[in-house]
Write an enzyme that holds these catalytic residues in place. Structure first.
Site, PDB file in Angstrom:
ATOM      1  N   GLY A  83       0.792  -1.225   0.000  1.00  0.00           N
ATOM      2  CA  GLY A  83       0.000   0.000   0.000  1.00  0.00           C
ATOM      3  C   GLY A  83       0.817   1.263   0.000  1.00  0.00           C
ATOM      4  N   THR A  85       2.237   2.981  -2.430  1.00  0.00           N
ATOM      5  CA  THR A  85       1.918   3.956  -3.473  1.00  0.00           C
ATOM      6  C   THR A  85       0.760   4.848  -3.043  1.00  0.00           C
ATOM      7  OG1 THR A  85       2.632   2.340  -5.135  1.00  0.00           O
ATOM      8  CG2 THR A  85       1.396   4.251  -5.924  1.00  0.00           C
ATOM      9  N   TRP A  86      -0.285   4.229  -2.515  1.00  0.00           N
ATOM     10  CA  TRP A  86      -1.453   4.986  -2.047  1.00  0.00           C
ATOM     11  C   TRP A  86      -1.096   5.847  -0.844  1.00  0.00           C
ATOM     12  CZ3 TRP A  86      -5.950   2.970   1.311  1.00  0.00           C
ATOM     13  CH2 TRP A  86      -7.038   3.868   1.274  1.00  0.00           C
ATOM     14  N   HIS A 143      11.669   0.779   2.305  1.00  0.00           N
ATOM     15  CA  HIS A 143      11.199  -0.593   2.478  1.00  0.00           C
ATOM     16  C   HIS A 143      12.071  -1.330   3.498  1.00  0.00           C
ATOM     17  CE1 HIS A 143       8.002  -0.639  -0.342  1.00  0.00           C
ATOM     18  NE2 HIS A 143       8.712  -0.694  -1.447  1.00  0.00           N
TER      19      HIS A 143
END
Length: 324
Positions: A83, A85-86, A143
């Site tokens: 999630g 990107t959102w 990440h």
């Protein structure tokens, strides 16, 4: 009001990854001693308990050593395909809502990953000076596992927002993305990716340890780390965006709430809007947009696979008051 930030620019396209031979000697020596996975088309090395793509490790090591956050930075953390990107689109829009009108917004011309760059990516590709050109307040992403973050981030005042997602959907989304990577000439099959995922041998893996590190840290220091679930954000986006805004120090005013600004931001950053933007209709950016739904794993995974992954997840989370 300016049309777009002149400091923002599209990230470089990855048509080839840096080779270990090109790495600075001080990092190369360490990386070559790390456990490696030779079976994958992308080489993975295990560092501080987590598997990372070998070509990203120089960036992670350099980030650990030299990255200095600014006091008003916001750090977005996630396991790949959970999630991010959102979350990037929402956070960037919330933080800069006084700077950009919806009609002249950077997200109309840039992908969310351009507006909110991954720190280790720019260090890995020796483009770290770009991060210093960005005006404050910056929204940056990673990440990396919590224990792999630079100490400078953990001891700073900048907040960390972490988002997690159900592992079966993460796996399916991860596989679809890597099949579209330009530098992978022979992408792995779903069965191969499934086995690697179950064994934790994917970038940032194992996913369970990645999630649990941030979860337990958020319990110990809730003012430092906001822990979000992708599925809950989809179900109650208004509550999620308001929590996000409050946490990063950009709460909505009564007038903004009355005028429906939260709803407008959610609509502007919706999956369909982002996917349909011209900037995302290409191979480089299109791989970040597929379905953004819950339960899509059923279209790729056999019942036997799903049961195996569910059992692993249950075992990994046993003893924690937390489910995925």
């Amino acid at each position: 009001m300016e049309a777009k930030d002149s400091k923002l620019r599209p990230r470089p396209a990855i048509t080839a990854v840096p080779q270990i031979e090109e790495t600075d000697s001080k990092y190369k020596e360490l990386i070559l001693t790390l456990p490696k996975d030779e079976e994958e088309r992308v080489k993975y090395r295990k560092y501080q308990g987590f598997w990372y793509a070998e070509h990203h490790l120089p960036g992670i090591l350099a980030m650990q050593e030299v990255f200095k956050p600014r006091p008003n930075d916001v750090i977005l953390a996630s396991f790949p395909k959970s999630g991010a990107t959102w979350l990037k689109a929402l956070t960037f829009t919330v933080m800069h809502r006084d700077k950009y009108a919806f009609s002249h917004h950077p997200l109309l011309e840039l992908n969310p990953h351009d507006c909110v760059p991954f720190i280790e990516f720019h260090y890995a590709f020796r483009d770290e000076q770009y991060l210093e050109t960005l005006p404050s307040p910056r929204v940056l992403a990673t990440h990396s596992a919590c224990s792999t973050l630079p100490e400078s981030i953990m001891t700073s005042t900048c907040p960390i927002v972490y988002i997690c997602r159900e592992p079966k959907d993460v796996l399916v989304s991860y596989w679809h993305m890597i099949t579209k990577l330009e530098y992978l000439k022979e992408p792995p099959s779903f069965a191969q990716t499934f086995e690697s995922f179950c064994e934790g041998r994917v970038h940032g893996g194992p996913v369970w340890e990645h999630v649990l590190e941030y979860y337990t840290k958020s319990l110990c220091n809730p003012e430092k780390i906001l822990f979000l679930k992708y599925e809950q954000m989809l179900e109650c986006p208004i509550d999620g965006v308001m929590r996000l805004a409050n946490f990063i120090g950009c709460p909505f005013s009564e007038d903004e709430l009355k005028n429906g600004l939260v709803e407008k931001i959610i609509e502007f950053c919706s999956f369909d809007k982002l996917k349909d933007a011209d900037v995302n209709n290409n191979l480089k950016n299109g791989c970040f947009f597929r379905k953004a739904t819950v339960g899509d794993w059923k279209n790729c995974m056999t019942p036997v696979m799903a049961n195996k992954l569910d059992k692993i997840t249950e075992e990994k989370l046993r003893g924690f008051s937390f489910t995925l």
